[in-house]
Enzyme design. Sequence first.
Site, PDB file in Angstrom:
ATOM      1  N   ARG A 171     -45.188  89.215  35.347  1.00 51.68           N
ATOM      2  CA  ARG A 171     -44.468  89.434  36.597  1.00 51.68           C
ATOM      3  C   ARG A 171     -43.491  88.309  36.918  1.00 51.68           C
ATOM      4  NH1 ARG A 171     -47.982  88.341  41.387  1.00 51.68           N
ATOM      5  NH2 ARG A 171     -46.945  86.326  41.391  1.00 51.68           N
ATOM      6  N   HIS A 219     -61.448  79.790  41.729  1.00 51.83           N
ATOM      7  CA  HIS A 219     -60.499  80.893  41.838  1.00 51.83           C
ATOM      8  C   HIS A 219     -61.118  82.213  41.395  1.00 51.83           C
ATOM      9  CE1 HIS A 219     -56.538  82.974  40.871  1.00 51.83           C
ATOM     10  NE2 HIS A 219     -56.323  82.514  42.082  1.00 51.83           N
ATOM     11  N   ARG A 255     -53.958  77.300  48.766  1.00 55.70           N
ATOM     12  CA  ARG A 255     -52.749  76.771  49.387  1.00 55.70           C
ATOM     13  C   ARG A 255     -52.257  77.623  50.546  1.00 55.70           C
ATOM     14  NH1 ARG A 255     -49.015  75.752  44.961  1.00 55.70           N
ATOM     15  NH2 ARG A 255     -50.130  73.789  44.730  1.00 55.70           N
ATOM     16  N   HIS A 311     -50.394  91.950  40.341  1.00 56.14           N
ATOM     17  CA  HIS A 311     -51.311  90.817  40.439  1.00 56.14           C
ATOM     18  C   HIS A 311     -52.462  90.883  39.449  1.00 56.14           C
ATOM     19  CE1 HIS A 311     -54.257  88.119  42.623  1.00 56.14           C
ATOM     20  NE2 HIS A 311     -53.153  87.411  42.705  1.00 56.14           N
ATOM     21  N   TYR A 328     -51.114  94.493  46.774  1.00 56.67           N
ATOM     22  CA  TYR A 328     -51.213  93.865  45.456  1.00 56.67           C
ATOM     23  C   TYR A 328     -51.892  94.843  44.499  1.00 56.67           C
ATOM     24  CZ  TYR A 328     -50.494  89.168  47.550  1.00 56.67           C
ATOM     25  OH  TYR A 328     -49.995  88.075  48.208  1.00 56.67           O
TER      26      TYR A 328
END
Length: 687
Positions: A569, A440, A410, A597, A473
């Site tokens: 998180r 992913h 995205r 992350h 991250y």
Amino acid sequence: MNESEFDRPELFINRELSLLQFNSRVLAQAQRASYPLLERLRYLCISSSNLDEFFEIRVAGLIQQVEYGSTQRGPDNLTPQEQLAQISIEVQALVDEQYRVLNEQLIPELRAEGIYFLRRHEWDDKQKHWVHDYFVRELSPVLNPIGLDPAHPFPRLLNKILNFVVILEGQDAFGRPGQMAVVHAPRALPRLIRFPKEIASHEWDFVFLSSIIHAHVDELFQGMTVSGCHQFRVTRNSDLWVDEEEITDLRHALEGELPGRRFGDEVRLEIDSACPEYERDFLRSQFGLAKSAVYSCEGPVNLMRLNQVPDLVDRRDLKFREFTPSVPKHIRKANDLFAVVRKNDILLHHPFESFTPVLDFLRQAASDADVIAIRQTLYRTGVNSAVVQALTNAAASGKEVLVVIELRARFDEADNIELATKLQAAGAQVVYGVVGYKTHAKMLLVMRRERDGLRRYVHIATGNYHADTARIYTDYGLITCNPEIGEDVQQLFRQIVSTGHSDKLKKLLQSPFTLYDAMVAHIRQEIAHKEAGKPSGIIAKMNSLVEENIIKELYRAAQAGVEIKLIVRGVCALRPQIPGISENIEVRSIVGRFLEHSRVFHFENGGDPQTYLSSADWMARNFFARVETGFPILDRDLAERVCNESLQLYLQDNSQAWILQADGTYLPLEAETKQLSAQSELLKQLA
């Protein structure tokens, strides 16, 4: 408790409201006096950017459900209509707090440091002259005012672009009476301009583009009188949708959809708080929005534009102290990473440890004559990154290079399309994953001919192949030549690229096939260990916990007496500390300098602990609608290191930790003794 009793809505926190809670925690960082001032301004900007995406995707999806007549309820039993009503209340309060923090805290403190955003009434004569000259030279030629009348209907305005509604009096050149006009500011125009030093009153004087346009908007309407001018912007549905069963080329389909993102359905209107009610109603009617979708702004309508300030202002004392990520000692001077990996796995903990060894590993593979093939997944990486350069070099040198690019990452769709074109031009084979499933997983496979035969080298990670985000991250990467992991990764690439079934994986867990079942089995195994009097316990760290059945399994384990510590998180739909159900569950969120992350799942397993890293959160989409991996840390020392660095240390954090309460709110953990920040401690230990 019977299984059906876990279906009670009061046991679940609404996903969207939980996401807004996370954004409130981000905004709270802008108020931390212990943080450098310009970094606090960044947090304000991040909270604004997060809210933009929340409306573009989450709120837009709920509005579509309402338009389609959906009354479907989630585990929390809220309908889309009910969610939108609660979201409006929460966001109104959040927006008010954003501008309060900006106007009452950050701007006065910035001024005390010589950083000013000068308003029109503060300009002296020299500055007024410079502003007018700038308007005539740089702005007036590109601004295109549109008068509104039957021949000039209300324009279709771009998503999140700065606009002005202007009220006019008098008659124009054709004798038409003045009414309203709209002026939009092209994205190419800077939203914040620094005054030249020779006319600045302070060390760092800035002026907003909106202030300059306000001051001279009347020059766009010669012969008429401007009686009102107010900035606004509209947010649109930015989710892309293509029917993957009906298309023949995903890339071309997405290329066709991308321009439409700028003109999706309206979901939010932000407008200057001084704008009169009748103008608000007029704009709202043009966009077909309810009053609850209109938000007043006591300042710039796009706070994210202030994110330029820390980069423009050269004040290192007002920013986080710079650091240099370390390189593990055993590879610091290594000329041959393949030889190092044959002896021991390499574990890298970013951003505290450098991403450079990953790039070096890929570069060495690209130039090594014995490497015959490279296969890699790319989700977010950047078109001009060192990763892409190494892959193009490898392809140009004749190696077999296969890259799985997820075009549907995205807001990175356009970059990934350009990336695919670049790699194909270099001779790499590019595929776009699996129809119906986002790829992913983060995997890199290098196949190399050696004396004892073909050997597979693997890098597998929790985060993207992006050198920039690897500095902000927290993520893990593992480089290994473990034969079973190498075979598993090769199987996964074959499965993604080809058709048919793959053999059972030996070490890796995979979505959408085995990761979910394995997590459920591990949770249930902890119950069995607890009942048998063996060591039990679960510690899990992730970005989001939403999947309904996983939450129920955790409730069952907590009821059985298993101690569960969750470090989540962002979104968490599980409700901890409910008497008789989740008393044994603690949920904490860490919000600090770096974006948490990494996903780490640890099971005590009767005294034989098992630790997994993963690219997947505990969400339905990660378990069932994506290609993801979960990989065990087989080396005991490395597994212990992961637990110490990302679990135990974070459970000791009393500086940046927020504890989730049974009512769904978060409270900051107050330090009773010396403060400990997990991220700061890791910087000391590793960087």
